[in-house]
Structures are given as C-alpha cells and as structure tokens.
Design a protein around this motif. Structure first.
Motif, PDB file in Angstrom:
ATOM      1  N   ASN A  34       0.839  -1.203   0.000  1.00 53.89           N
ATOM      2  CA  ASN A  34       0.000   0.000   0.000  1.00 53.89           C
ATOM      3  C   ASN A  34       0.863   1.237   0.000  1.00 53.89           C
ATOM      4  O   ASN A  34       1.918   1.239   0.614  1.00 53.89           O
ATOM      5  CB  ASN A  34      -0.841   0.055   1.279  1.00 53.89           C
ATOM      6  CG  ASN A  34      -2.019  -0.855   1.190  1.00 53.89           C
ATOM      7  OD1 ASN A  34      -2.949  -0.600   0.444  1.00 53.89           O
ATOM      8  ND2 ASN A  34      -1.975  -1.927   1.942  1.00 53.89           N
ATOM      9  N   ILE A  39      -3.087   6.507  -3.987  1.00 52.16           N
ATOM     10  CA  ILE A  39      -4.184   5.543  -3.904  1.00 52.16           C
ATOM     11  C   ILE A  39      -3.696   4.137  -4.189  1.00 52.16           C
ATOM     12  O   ILE A  39      -4.478   3.208  -4.264  1.00 52.16           O
ATOM     13  CB  ILE A  39      -5.289   5.906  -4.921  1.00 52.16           C
ATOM     14  CG1 ILE A  39      -4.686   6.024  -6.316  1.00 52.16           C
ATOM     15  CG2 ILE A  39      -6.018   7.152  -4.526  1.00 52.16           C
ATOM     16  CD1 ILE A  39      -5.715   6.111  -7.406  1.00 52.16           C
ATOM     17  N   ASP A  40      -2.390   3.992  -4.365  1.00 56.72           N
ATOM     18  CA  ASP A  40      -1.848   2.727  -4.840  1.00 56.72           C
ATOM     19  C   ASP A  40      -2.016   1.572  -3.857  1.00 56.72           C
ATOM     20  O   ASP A  40      -1.700   1.685  -2.684  1.00 56.72           O
ATOM     21  CB  ASP A  40      -0.350   2.860  -5.144  1.00 56.72           C
ATOM     22  CG  ASP A  40      -0.058   4.028  -6.058  1.00 56.72           C
ATOM     23  OD1 ASP A  40      -0.929   4.345  -6.871  1.00 56.72           O
ATOM     24  OD2 ASP A  40       1.023   4.604  -5.928  1.00 56.72           O
ATOM     25  N   GLU A  41      -2.495   0.472  -4.389  1.00 48.36           N
ATOM     26  CA  GLU A  41      -2.483  -0.793  -3.637  1.00 48.36           C
ATOM     27  C   GLU A  41      -2.189  -1.895  -4.653  1.00 48.36           C
ATOM     28  O   GLU A  41      -2.964  -2.113  -5.579  1.00 48.36           O
ATOM     29  CB  GLU A  41      -3.804  -1.056  -2.938  1.00 48.36           C
ATOM     30  CG  GLU A  41      -3.713  -2.353  -2.149  1.00 48.36           C
ATOM     31  CD  GLU A  41      -4.941  -2.638  -1.304  1.00 48.36           C
ATOM     32  OE1 GLU A  41      -5.846  -1.798  -1.243  1.00 48.36           O
ATOM     33  OE2 GLU A  41      -4.974  -3.727  -0.720  1.00 48.36           O
ATOM     34  N   ASP A  59      -1.233  -7.049  -9.837  1.00 49.49           N
ATOM     35  CA  ASP A  59      -2.558  -6.486 -10.089  1.00 49.49           C
ATOM     36  C   ASP A  59      -2.871  -5.527  -8.961  1.00 49.49           C
ATOM     37  O   ASP A  59      -2.209  -5.554  -7.922  1.00 49.49           O
ATOM     38  CB  ASP A  59      -3.629  -7.584 -10.163  1.00 49.49           C
ATOM     39  CG  ASP A  59      -4.811  -7.144 -11.032  1.00 49.49           C
ATOM     40  OD1 ASP A  59      -4.841  -5.979 -11.458  1.00 49.49           O
ATOM     41  OD2 ASP A  59      -5.695  -7.977 -11.284  1.00 49.49           O
ATOM     42  N   GLY A  60      -3.843  -4.695  -9.174  1.00 44.04           N
ATOM     43  CA  GLY A  60      -4.245  -3.789  -8.110  1.00 44.04           C
ATOM     44  C   GLY A  60      -4.737  -2.470  -8.638  1.00 44.04           C
ATOM     45  O   GLY A  60      -4.810  -2.253  -9.840  1.00 44.04           O
ATOM     46  N   GLU A  61      -5.035  -1.613  -7.696  1.00 48.00           N
ATOM     47  CA  GLU A  61      -5.566  -0.297  -8.018  1.00 48.00           C
ATOM     48  C   GLU A  61      -4.443   0.702  -7.759  1.00 48.00           C
ATOM     49  O   GLU A  61      -3.984   0.835  -6.631  1.00 48.00           O
ATOM     50  CB  GLU A  61      -6.780  -0.029  -7.116  1.00 48.00           C
ATOM     51  CG  GLU A  61      -7.220   1.397  -7.011  1.00 48.00           C
ATOM     52  CD  GLU A  61      -7.401   2.049  -8.347  1.00 48.00           C
ATOM     53  OE1 GLU A  61      -7.782   1.372  -9.304  1.00 48.00           O
ATOM     54  OE2 GLU A  61      -7.119   3.244  -8.452  1.00 48.00           O
ATOM     55  N   ALA A  62      -3.983   1.345  -8.807  1.00 51.66           N
ATOM     56  CA  ALA A  62      -2.823   2.219  -8.631  1.00 51.66           C
ATOM     57  C   ALA A  62      -2.796   3.307  -9.693  1.00 51.66           C
ATOM     58  O   ALA A  62      -3.485   3.232 -10.707  1.00 51.66           O
ATOM     59  CB  ALA A  62      -1.544   1.393  -8.704  1.00 51.66           C
ATOM     60  N   CYS A  63      -1.939   4.303  -9.445  1.00 50.77           N
ATOM     61  CA  CYS A  63      -1.821   5.417 -10.381  1.00 50.77           C
ATOM     62  C   CYS A  63      -0.983   5.003 -11.601  1.00 50.77           C
ATOM     63  O   CYS A  63      -0.411   3.913 -11.644  1.00 50.77           O
ATOM     64  CB  CYS A  63      -1.204   6.624  -9.686  1.00 50.77           C
ATOM     65  SG  CYS A  63       0.511   6.379  -9.220  1.00 50.77           S
ATOM     66  N   ALA A  64      -0.888   5.915 -12.564  1.00 52.13           N
ATOM     67  CA  ALA A  64      -0.196   5.605 -13.822  1.00 52.13           C
ATOM     68  C   ALA A  64       1.271   5.245 -13.604  1.00 52.13           C
ATOM     69  O   ALA A  64       1.773   4.277 -14.177  1.00 52.13           O
ATOM     70  CB  ALA A  64      -0.307   6.807 -14.759  1.00 52.13           C
ATOM     71  N   LEU A  65       1.949   6.025 -12.760  1.00 52.22           N
ATOM     72  CA  LEU A  65       3.376   5.751 -12.532  1.00 52.22           C
ATOM     73  C   LEU A  65       3.580   4.392 -11.871  1.00 52.22           C
ATOM     74  O   LEU A  65       4.507   3.651 -12.209  1.00 52.22           O
ATOM     75  CB  LEU A  65       3.989   6.837 -11.640  1.00 52.22           C
ATOM     76  CG  LEU A  65       4.483   8.098 -12.328  1.00 52.22           C
ATOM     77  CD1 LEU A  65       5.155   9.008 -11.328  1.00 52.22           C
ATOM     78  CD2 LEU A  65       5.444   7.785 -13.464  1.00 52.22           C
ATOM     79  N   ILE A  67       1.582   1.704 -11.953  1.00 44.74           N
ATOM     80  CA  ILE A  67       1.278   0.601 -12.883  1.00 44.74           C
ATOM     81  C   ILE A  67       2.419   0.432 -13.889  1.00 44.74           C
ATOM     82  O   ILE A  67       2.884  -0.680 -14.150  1.00 44.74           O
ATOM     83  CB  ILE A  67      -0.041   0.875 -13.645  1.00 44.74           C
ATOM     84  CG1 ILE A  67      -1.234   0.887 -12.695  1.00 44.74           C
ATOM     85  CG2 ILE A  67      -0.255  -0.122 -14.793  1.00 44.74           C
ATOM     86  CD1 ILE A  67      -1.707  -0.441 -12.202  1.00 44.74           C
ATOM     87  N   ASN A 120       7.002  13.244  -3.985  1.00 39.39           N
ATOM     88  CA  ASN A 120       5.660  12.672  -3.742  1.00 39.39           C
ATOM     89  C   ASN A 120       5.344  11.518  -4.693  1.00 39.39           C
ATOM     90  O   ASN A 120       4.349  10.839  -4.521  1.00 39.39           O
ATOM     91  CB  ASN A 120       4.585  13.761  -3.816  1.00 39.39           C
ATOM     92  CG  ASN A 120       4.616  14.538  -5.110  1.00 39.39           C
ATOM     93  OD1 ASN A 120       5.604  14.466  -5.846  1.00 39.39           O
ATOM     94  ND2 ASN A 120       3.565  15.274  -5.394  1.00 39.39           N
ATOM     95  N   ARG A 121       6.156  11.325  -5.736  1.00 38.14           N
ATOM     96  CA  ARG A 121       5.909  10.213  -6.658  1.00 38.14           C
ATOM     97  C   ARG A 121       6.877   9.049  -6.465  1.00 38.14           C
ATOM     98  O   ARG A 121       6.723   8.002  -7.082  1.00 38.14           O
ATOM     99  CB  ARG A 121       6.001  10.670  -8.125  1.00 38.14           C
ATOM    100  CG  ARG A 121       5.134  11.838  -8.501  1.00 38.14           C
ATOM    101  CD  ARG A 121       3.739  11.822  -7.923  1.00 38.14           C
ATOM    102  NE  ARG A 121       2.901  10.680  -8.274  1.00 38.14           N
ATOM    103  CZ  ARG A 121       2.211  10.589  -9.409  1.00 38.14           C
ATOM    104  NH1 ARG A 121       2.260  11.554 -10.286  1.00 38.14           N
ATOM    105  NH2 ARG A 121       1.453   9.539  -9.653  1.00 38.14           N
TER     106      ARG A 121
END
Lengths: 145, 233
Positions: A34, A39-41, A59-65, A67, A120-121
């Motif tokens: 996490n 929002i990355d997980e 797999d998961g829910e994450a931002c463009a960078l 993924i 922050n990234r």
C-alpha cells in the motif's frame, strides 16, 4: 534518455501493462503493498525455481506511474537469477534516492531516473520494487529454515 | 426517492432503509441488500414505478469495489435504454445505473446476480481498468483541482468503447455545454505542452484516450501547478 521517449515508454506500459493479472497457483509467493500517500495498492506474486525468478505477476488499483513501474519491473526481472535481481533492485532503489547507481543494469527501468525530483511520486514508482524486496527476503527466510 | 447518508449500523435499521428505498419492488430491495452485503453502500434507488421516473440505483464508489462497479457498467449492453454514470463532488464519488423499461424487476435480479458473481470472480475484466481510470481521474480532480467529474456511457457508446466526461467546479455546473464538446486531443496536447487544463470542459473519447488523458493529467498535476480557469472557456 530524451524526456519524450521516457514519457512514451511510461505511457505505453501504463496503457498496456505487461504481466498484469494474478494467477491461482500456490507455488507463487505473494506480497501486498500500500502507498498511503497515494491511492496505490498492489498485489505482486513471484514464482521462483532453482534460484531464478521464472514469473512475476501483479494487479491492483494504482496510479499511472505505479502501474507502469510494475510493468517495467516485471520485464526487467523475469528470467533473472536472484543474485542479479538483488543487484538490479539495489541500483534501482539507489537511482530513486539519488545515490550512485549503474544505469546499464537497469534496462528500461532507467526511465524513472528523474523520479527523485518529485518526492511525492517516489513511492508510486518504488512500490512494486519494494514488493520484490519483500518477497526476496521471504525467499531467504524460507531457505534458512 | 430516499437517500441514505447515515452509516447503516444494524440489521433492523438497514432493512428499514432498504425497504423504503426500494418502494414496492421486492427485487430492488433484495438487490440493495446484496450490494450492502458485498461491501457496496447503496445511496439511493428508484423502482421506476412512477410514470416518467427511471429505475435506478446509486452506489458509493471506492477503491475496494471498482471491479463490482465495473461489471455494473458492462450491463449497459444487456439492459435496454440504460445509462451508466460516475459522478464526483467534494463529499463522495458515486456510480449510477439507470434504465427505462416496463420490466425493471427482471433487470434488478440480473444486476443482483451479476454483482454476486463479481465478488467470486478474481480475475478483473477490462471494465475494472476503465473504472480504475475514472476513479483516479475523480480523485485527482477532487483533491488537486477541487473540481467535479461526471462520466457517462450507454449501450451505443460502450459498444464503441467510448464515453463522455465533463470536469467542472461547483459554480460551473451550468456552463458545461454538451452540444459543444472539446477535442480530447487538444486537451491532452494542452496538458502535455502547456501544463494547463481549462475548466469547465466536456469531451467524448475512447477508453484508451481516457487513460492517456489521466496519464497527462497526473503528470501535470504532480509536476507543475495547473492553470485552472473559472471563466468557463
């Protein structure tokens, strides 16, 4: 590397990520990561055989960078021996934290060589690589037992 | 139409809310209970029994239920005269599936069965990727730009892999002109080269273009200050 080229590589991996999707196979070692500041997980799973990373899935829910970085990470590390993976990992983490690193080892992952300029990234880019670090530590623990 | 804002704490209270939200439709009530049971909070619903009213359900969207909400979007291809929307404001992000048909009961049951199956299915489909993109856009737009997002698709658009998206601040809702949409490529180029996004904007695009838009928006917001325009250009 030219910034436009970096951007297009990152975008391509975000649009069409490689090795995305988990498999139902107990021989894989899994890690869930996490990023509280984003929002990355991510879920990452690795199949190791005879000291080689035979397969990596995520797999998961994450931002463009996040993924794109996970996709590039899988391309960079699949098929490598664990000792080589450790070297790449160390160099990648060094690159992201402005420490000396060997860019030849990083292959396409060099596209993130400016990420330290956006603190922050950093976590977004590092999340999947930290998952590999966690899994490698688990592999070591298993072998010591 | 009842809107549930309170956290539903116990069986008795939950049943009452869902019963009231569902009107005279037992199948809608069962659907709302299913949503809640699988971790999706229903916010409002309508059984479509009153003339001129659509049947609809409005659900809370969060990162845990993107896959289930994604399969809900897939249903626009199966439910006649249906539309799927995501809307965000400063408080919440919601998903709405609405439709107009004489046999809403049949479709409430279809939605219920589809949602139940989505929880069992571990492999995420393409709709999950779309949902994830829309969710990410809504989060950035809400947190970094303090603006709202509206995403819409229907059978015709979804069949073509397309959607409509508008972005606007609270005071710009009436300035979104659906008849004069912006060109997605011009927006992406502006984000890319000028690090600027003028609000309000509305555009129609493919899901792949939407992902490119998100990518550039993400880059822009996190690398430079965005040039918001409240004058409605």
């Amino acid at each position: 590397m030219d910034n436009n080229l970096k951007r297009s590589i990152i975008l391509e991996h975000y649009q069409h990520p490689h090795h995305r999707g988990l498999v139902d196979d107990k021989s894989y070692i899994k890690a869930n990561m996490n990023n509280e500041s984003c929002i990355d997980e991510l879920n990452v799973m690795v199949k190791e055989e005879d000291g080689i990373l035979k397969d990596i899935r995520f797999d998961g829910e994450a931002c463009a960078l996040c993924i794109s970085s996970a996709s590039i990470m899988t391309d960079t590390l699949i098929g490598k021996k664990i000792e080589d993976v450790e070297k790449i990992l160390t160099n990648f983490l060094n690159m992201a934290t402005e420490k000396p690193y060997d860019e030849k080892l990083l292959e396409e992952a060099i596209v993130y060589n400016d990420v330290s300029k956006s603190p922050n990234r950093e976590k977004c880019v590092l999340l999947s690589w930290w998952a590999i670090e966690k899994i490698l530590n688990e592999l070591k623990d298993k072998k010591h037992k | 139409m009842f809107r549930v804002k309170a956290i539903l704490k116990d069986e008795k209270q939950r049943a009452r809310y869902f019963h009231e939200m569902a009107g005279d439709s037992r199948t809608l009530e069962l659907l709302l209970n299913t949503c809640y049971r699988i971790g999706i909070t229903p916010l409002s619903a309508n059984d479509g029994s009153k003339e001129g009213m659509l049947s609809n359900i409005v659900l809370e969207l969060n990162k845990k239920n993107l896959n289930s909400i994604g399969v809900l979007m897939d249903l626009v291809e199966e439910i006649p005269n249906s539309e799927f929307n995501i809307k965000s404001n400063s408080d919440e992000i919601t998903a709405e599936l609405s439709f107009s048909t004489k046999d809403s009961e049949q479709f409430f049951t279809l939605i219920k069965d589809t949602l139940e199956a989505s929880v069992i299915e571990k492999n995420h489909g393409y709709s999950y990727t779309v949902m994830s993109t829309v969710y990410n856009i809504a989060k950035i737009v809400k947190e970094a730009l303090e603006a709202n997002v509206s995403f819409a698709t229907n059978e015709k658009l979804y069949d073509l892999g397309k959607c409509g998206v508008s972005l606007y601040k609270d005071n710009q809702a009436d300035k979104v002109d659906t008849k004069n949409p912006d060109d997605i490529y011009e927006i992406i180029e502006k984000l890319k080269t000028k690090f600027a996004l003028h609000l309000p904007t509305i555009f129609f695009c493919s899901f792949e273009e939407l992902r490119t838009f998100y990518f550039e928006l993400d880059e822009t917001v996190y690398s430079k200050d965005i040039d918001g325009d409240n004058n409605g250009q």
